[in-house]
Design a protein around this motif. Sequence first.
Motif, PDB file in Angstrom:
ATOM      1  N   TRP A  15       0.829  -1.202   0.000  1.00 21.14           N
ATOM      2  CA  TRP A  15       0.000   0.000   0.000  1.00 21.14           C
ATOM      3  C   TRP A  15       0.869   1.260   0.000  1.00 21.14           C
ATOM      4  O   TRP A  15       0.577   2.231  -0.715  1.00 21.14           O
ATOM      5  N   HIS A  66       0.693   3.832  -3.021  1.00 13.65           N
ATOM      6  CA  HIS A  66       0.255   5.185  -2.694  1.00 13.65           C
ATOM      7  C   HIS A  66       1.273   6.220  -3.174  1.00 13.65           C
ATOM      8  O   HIS A  66       0.909   7.237  -3.784  1.00 13.65           O
ATOM      9  N   GLU A  79       1.269   6.443  -6.995  1.00 19.84           N
ATOM     10  CA  GLU A  79       0.137   7.209  -7.497  1.00 19.84           C
ATOM     11  C   GLU A  79       0.365   8.705  -7.305  1.00 19.84           C
ATOM     12  O   GLU A  79       0.061   9.510  -8.184  1.00 19.84           O
ATOM     13  N   GLU A  80       0.927   9.094  -6.163  1.00 13.84           N
ATOM     14  CA  GLU A  80       1.228  10.499  -5.921  1.00 13.84           C
ATOM     15  C   GLU A  80       2.192  11.044  -6.970  1.00 13.84           C
ATOM     16  O   GLU A  80       2.111  12.219  -7.359  1.00 13.84           O
ATOM     17  N   ASN A 136      -4.163   3.633  -8.230  1.00 14.62           N
ATOM     18  CA  ASN A 136      -4.211   2.789  -7.051  1.00 14.62           C
ATOM     19  C   ASN A 136      -5.660   2.644  -6.597  1.00 14.62           C
ATOM     20  O   ASN A 136      -6.370   3.641  -6.442  1.00 14.62           O
ATOM     21  N   ILE A 137      -6.125   1.402  -6.415  1.00 19.57           N
ATOM     22  CA  ILE A 137      -7.456   1.140  -5.864  1.00 19.57           C
ATOM     23  C   ILE A 137      -7.256   0.416  -4.541  1.00 19.57           C
ATOM     24  O   ILE A 137      -6.643  -0.647  -4.512  1.00 19.57           O
ATOM     25  N   ASP A 138      -7.762   0.993  -3.448  1.00 21.28           N
ATOM     26  CA  ASP A 138      -7.510   0.330  -2.169  1.00 21.28           C
ATOM     27  C   ASP A 138      -8.698   0.441  -1.229  1.00 21.28           C
ATOM     28  O   ASP A 138      -9.575   1.285  -1.388  1.00 21.28           O
ATOM     29  N   ARG A 139      -8.697  -0.428  -0.236  1.00 18.39           N
ATOM     30  CA  ARG A 139      -9.831  -0.524   0.688  1.00 18.39           C
ATOM     31  C   ARG A 139      -9.932   0.681   1.614  1.00 18.39           C
ATOM     32  O   ARG A 139     -11.008   1.001   2.103  1.00 18.39           O
ATOM     33  N   PHE A 140      -8.817   1.369   1.842  1.00 14.13           N
ATOM     34  CA  PHE A 140      -8.872   2.527   2.732  1.00 14.13           C
ATOM     35  C   PHE A 140      -9.707   3.661   2.128  1.00 14.13           C
ATOM     36  O   PHE A 140     -10.187   4.523   2.841  1.00 14.13           O
ATOM     37  N   ARG A 141      -9.813   3.667   0.804  1.00 14.18           N
ATOM     38  CA  ARG A 141     -10.650   4.680   0.154  1.00 14.18           C
ATOM     39  C   ARG A 141     -11.994   4.099  -0.287  1.00 14.18           C
ATOM     40  O   ARG A 141     -12.703   4.695  -1.087  1.00 14.18           O
ATOM     41  N   GLU A 142     -12.266   2.887   0.208  1.00 11.36           N
ATOM     42  CA  GLU A 142     -13.525   2.194  -0.075  1.00 11.36           C
ATOM     43  C   GLU A 142     -13.772   2.072  -1.577  1.00 11.36           C
ATOM     44  O   GLU A 142     -14.887   2.254  -2.063  1.00 11.36           O
ATOM     45  N   GLU A 143     -12.712   1.737  -2.295  1.00 14.27           N
ATOM     46  CA  GLU A 143     -12.811   1.626  -3.758  1.00 14.27           C
ATOM     47  C   GLU A 143     -12.891   0.188  -4.242  1.00 14.27           C
ATOM     48  O   GLU A 143     -12.963  -0.045  -5.456  1.00 14.27           O
TER      49      GLU A 143
END
Length: 407
Positions: A335, A339, A342-343, A349-356
């Motif tokens: 992650w 992250h 992507e910055e 980036n698709i991740d669970r912290f952004r509920e994606e």
Amino acid sequence: MGHSTPVSPTSIGARPGRVVLYSHDTFGLGHLRRSRALASALTESGVAESAIILTGSPVAGRFTFPPAVDHVRLPGVKKLADGSYISQTEGMDIEATTALRSALIDSTIDQYEPDLLIVDKEPTGFRGELLDTLKRLREGSKTRIVLGLRDVLDEPDVLATEWARKGAVEATETLYDEVWVYGMRLVYDPTQGLPLSADVRSRTVWTGYLRRSIVDAAEVPDTPYILVTPGGGGDGAAMVDLVLSAYEQDPDLHPHAVLVYGPFLSGEVRERFETRVEALGGRVTSTGFDSKIEPLFAGAEGVICMGGYNTFCELLSFDQRAVIVPRTQPRLEQWIRAHRAEELGLVRNIDRFREELTTDAMVAAIRALPHQRRPSEAGADGLLDGLDVVNARAQALMQHPLTDAAE
């Protein structure tokens, strides 16, 4: 610096050296694949005459190695859900297995007499199995010792606790000539949070990422496709499920996908996936473990993957558009890497912290993938000098005293 260029040690009066690469490999493919890339570069450039990889990977024998590179398979171990380890050898407990691994390591190094030992990630080895060998080498051996770290290890606080428990900081301070970070400081510093001395930090070399190339030719589809790869596959089921759900939900979803499971995604989970793949009527095709995955990377319209180090190097090397679905357990390494990438504009980036992690989000990501920016459009070209720097540092270490070698 671009691709690795041949070095001629004989032209300056020195013979090519011998290199051992230690890769503990309790799970996955990452450490073995990184060690193989380094060993290939060192031998093909002429810096090393030969190299031996010490690895615990259960699939080491399924890889091809260059003529001057061999491997010694250490007895395997398996990590349990609670973080403890058990032996994969029937009738041996973990203590006996560790002792056997340690003896094999020490014997190999004693007989082979390497000029350089490169230790991957674990300064003391698996359960401290390297310590006795490292201490013996420090007592007058010609062998130079390097600790190689990937660009991201874990969250700083978690890593500091882990290294303190293992005695890894003390080992790094006293037993290693240099530390090589296979990444760039502008992306991430894997040693942040570690109480390393100014002396060790002065002996730390930021190599850049390790460029990958097509070693073995292989056939790829002649129609547009995206590559879906969970790396080794052992923890990639959630990502594969999400991709298959996207194709099931949207019958017009393009491009079609080529799914490479990885050697550790198997059994009933894979059988269920295969049933779903067959029902998609060719829109998704699948294959098992493919040690020649580089051509599939190079030919794809884009890649959906997890955020492992080797996969990230391949994305950069083949300038591939990518959607990363990083794991977040048992450590945040993937992650953090995804992250930061992507910055910097290198990936999506698709991740669970952004509920994606939804089917709708994956459908949209696949549709957009062929139109994403490539890493080179975000300035990634300067990140891939790692193998050239490794060749230069290895040659310097094997030929000169440490006082002349550190930069």
